[in-house]
Design a protein around this motif. Structure first.
Motif, short mmCIF file in Angstrom:
data_model
loop_
_atom_site.label_atom_id
_atom_site.label_comp_id
_atom_site.label_asym_id
_atom_site.label_seq_id
_atom_site.Cartn_x
_atom_site.Cartn_y
_atom_site.Cartn_z
N THR A 1 34.09 45.62 27.68
CA THR A 1 35.28 45.81 28.50
C THR A 1 35.67 47.28 28.54
N ALA A 2 36.03 47.76 29.72
CA ALA A 2 36.46 49.14 29.88
C ALA A 2 37.86 49.17 30.49
N ALA A 3 38.68 50.11 30.02
CA ALA A 3 40.04 50.28 30.53
C ALA A 3 40.22 51.73 30.97
N VAL A 4 40.98 51.93 32.04
CA VAL A 4 41.14 53.27 32.59
C VAL A 4 42.08 54.14 31.78
N GLY A 5 43.00 53.51 31.02
CA GLY A 5 43.98 54.31 30.28
C GLY A 5 44.64 53.52 29.17
N GLU A 6 45.54 54.20 28.47
CA GLU A 6 46.18 53.61 27.30
C GLU A 6 47.01 52.38 27.66
N LYS A 7 47.72 52.44 28.78
CA LYS A 7 48.55 51.31 29.20
C LYS A 7 47.69 50.08 29.49
N THR A 8 46.57 50.30 30.14
CA THR A 8 45.66 49.20 30.45
C THR A 8 45.03 48.65 29.18
N LYS A 9 44.70 49.54 28.26
CA LYS A 9 44.14 49.13 26.97
C LYS A 9 45.13 48.23 26.21
N LYS A 10 46.40 48.62 26.20
CA LYS A 10 47.41 47.84 25.50
C LYS A 10 47.63 46.48 26.17
N PHE B 1 31.85 43.73 36.57
CA PHE B 1 32.88 42.98 37.28
C PHE B 1 34.09 43.90 37.42
N TYR B 2 34.51 44.11 38.67
CA TYR B 2 35.57 45.08 38.95
C TYR B 2 36.67 44.42 39.79
N PRO B 3 37.69 43.84 39.15
CA PRO B 3 38.81 43.26 39.89
C PRO B 3 39.75 44.37 40.36
N LYS B 4 40.21 44.29 41.59
CA LYS B 4 41.02 45.38 42.13
C LYS B 4 41.97 44.88 43.20
N SER B 5 42.86 45.78 43.62
CA SER B 5 43.77 45.45 44.71
C SER B 5 43.12 45.84 46.03
N LYS B 6 43.68 45.33 47.10
CA LYS B 6 43.17 45.67 48.43
C LYS B 6 43.47 47.12 48.79
N GLN B 7 44.37 47.75 48.03
CA GLN B 7 44.74 49.14 48.28
C GLN B 7 43.99 50.12 47.38
N ALA B 8 43.14 49.62 46.51
CA ALA B 8 42.50 50.47 45.51
C ALA B 8 41.60 51.53 46.14
N VAL C 1 35.63 45.74 34.05
CA VAL C 1 36.26 47.06 34.13
C VAL C 1 37.64 46.93 34.77
N PHE C 2 38.65 47.43 34.07
CA PHE C 2 40.03 47.28 34.54
C PHE C 2 40.67 48.65 34.76
N THR C 3 41.26 48.83 35.93
CA THR C 3 41.89 50.11 36.27
C THR C 3 43.41 49.99 36.40
N SER C 4 43.97 48.85 36.05
CA SER C 4 45.43 48.68 36.08
C SER C 4 45.81 47.44 35.28
N ALA C 5 47.08 47.40 34.88
CA ALA C 5 47.58 46.21 34.19
C ALA C 5 47.58 45.01 35.13
N ASN C 6 47.85 45.26 36.41
CA ASN C 6 47.86 44.16 37.38
C ASN C 6 46.48 43.51 37.50
N SER C 7 45.43 44.31 37.44
CA SER C 7 44.08 43.75 37.56
C SER C 7 43.77 42.84 36.38
N ILE C 8 44.36 43.14 35.22
CA ILE C 8 44.17 42.27 34.05
C ILE C 8 44.93 40.97 34.24
N ASP C 9 46.17 41.06 34.69
CA ASP C 9 46.98 39.86 34.90
C ASP C 9 46.32 38.88 35.86
#
Length: 260
Positions: free
Chosen positions: A85-94, A130-137, A54-62
């Motif tokens: 795979t799940a994406a939070v929005g269009e930008k993350t999907k792309k 699996f949920y990769p995230k930032s420390k600020q999420a 599960v990805f909530t940002s482009a950074n989490s994908i990178d």
């Protein structure tokens, strides 16, 4: 003003130029990847054990792609085979599509709350995330999934920190009214903006300028600082944000889109 991290600024800047606008890139944040090997090793194993990514940002994908390439010689398609795979929005999907991956789940409203609801409805009993995230999420996604008795394998793989090198350029641009709008694509950029700029500079800018946001969480972060000159898009995309800027009326008593 494009406040995105330097490595992510190009798409937004290009969208502004395509519309005939001028853009100044002043990155207010930078991405600091996790360096501890024991943390990365645990995250890699968590990815292998999960049924969903599960990805909530482009950074989490990178950072996830970097992790997988560091710990495995297999291709991304091989590593993601058998997972959803799940994406939070269009930008993350792309962003996923740029790596040859497909988002199986995408909410109509691009935020963690709606993504969590979709996941709970779509997942089978006993599946793990699996949920990769930032420390600020924010914790909302993990909290809602856990409450629904979904096992979440969270991995803090990066941090978003203020870009101190931009402080002088930011202050000068605000004081001299060199910009008409400040565009924010994340809450972290908002927090860095208020940390790196002075009250005097912000007041000077706000006499004529406006703020613009690309998502509801970013809007919420901006409002916590008492900002009112906000162009709120009808749809939380780059194009929606740019539309809101072009439609913004400085003399209006309400934010664009506030009543919709």
């Amino acid at each position: 003003m494009n406040t995105r991290a330097a490595h992510q600024a190009a798409p937004l800047s290009e969208a502004v130029r395509t519309r005939g606008g001028q853009v100044k890139e002043i990155p207010l944040i930078r991405i600091a990847p996790e360096e501890r090997r024991e943390v990365k090793a645990r995250a890699f194993q968590a990815f292998l054990n999960a049924d969903w990514a599960v990805f909530t940002s482009a950074n989490s994908i990178d950072v996830t792609v970097d992790l997988l390439r560091e710990y495995s010689d297999k291709s991304l398609k091989e590593l993601f085979a058998g997972k959803k795979t799940a994406a939070v929005g269009e930008k993350t999907k792309k962003k996923l599509e740029g790596f040859g991956l497909v988002a199986d789940l995408l909410p109509d409203t691009f935020d963690a709350e709606h993504l969590a609801s979709l996941l709970v409805n779509d997942m089978s009993s006993g599946q793990t995330v699996f949920y990769p995230k930032s420390k600020q999420a924010r914790t909302v996604l993990q909290d809602r999934l856990t409450k629904a008795q979904v096992k979440v394998l969270a991995a803090e793989l990066y941090d978003t920190v203020p870009e101190q090198r931009s402080e002088n350029a930011l202050e000068r641009s605000l004081l001299h009214r060199e910009i008409d709008a400040v565009m924010f694509a994340s809450p972290s950029a908002v927090h860095s903006f208020y940390r790196l700029s002075s009250v005097k500079a912000r007041a000077r800018f706000e006499e004529r300028g406006c703020y613009a946001v690309i998502g509801p969480v970013t809007l919420e972060a901006l409002r916590t600082y008492g900002a009112t000159a906000i162009a709120v898009p009808d749809k939380y995309t780059i194009e929606g944000m740019l539309d809101s800027i072009s439609q913004y009326k400085p003399d209006s008593d309400t934010e664009m889109g506030a009543e919709k």
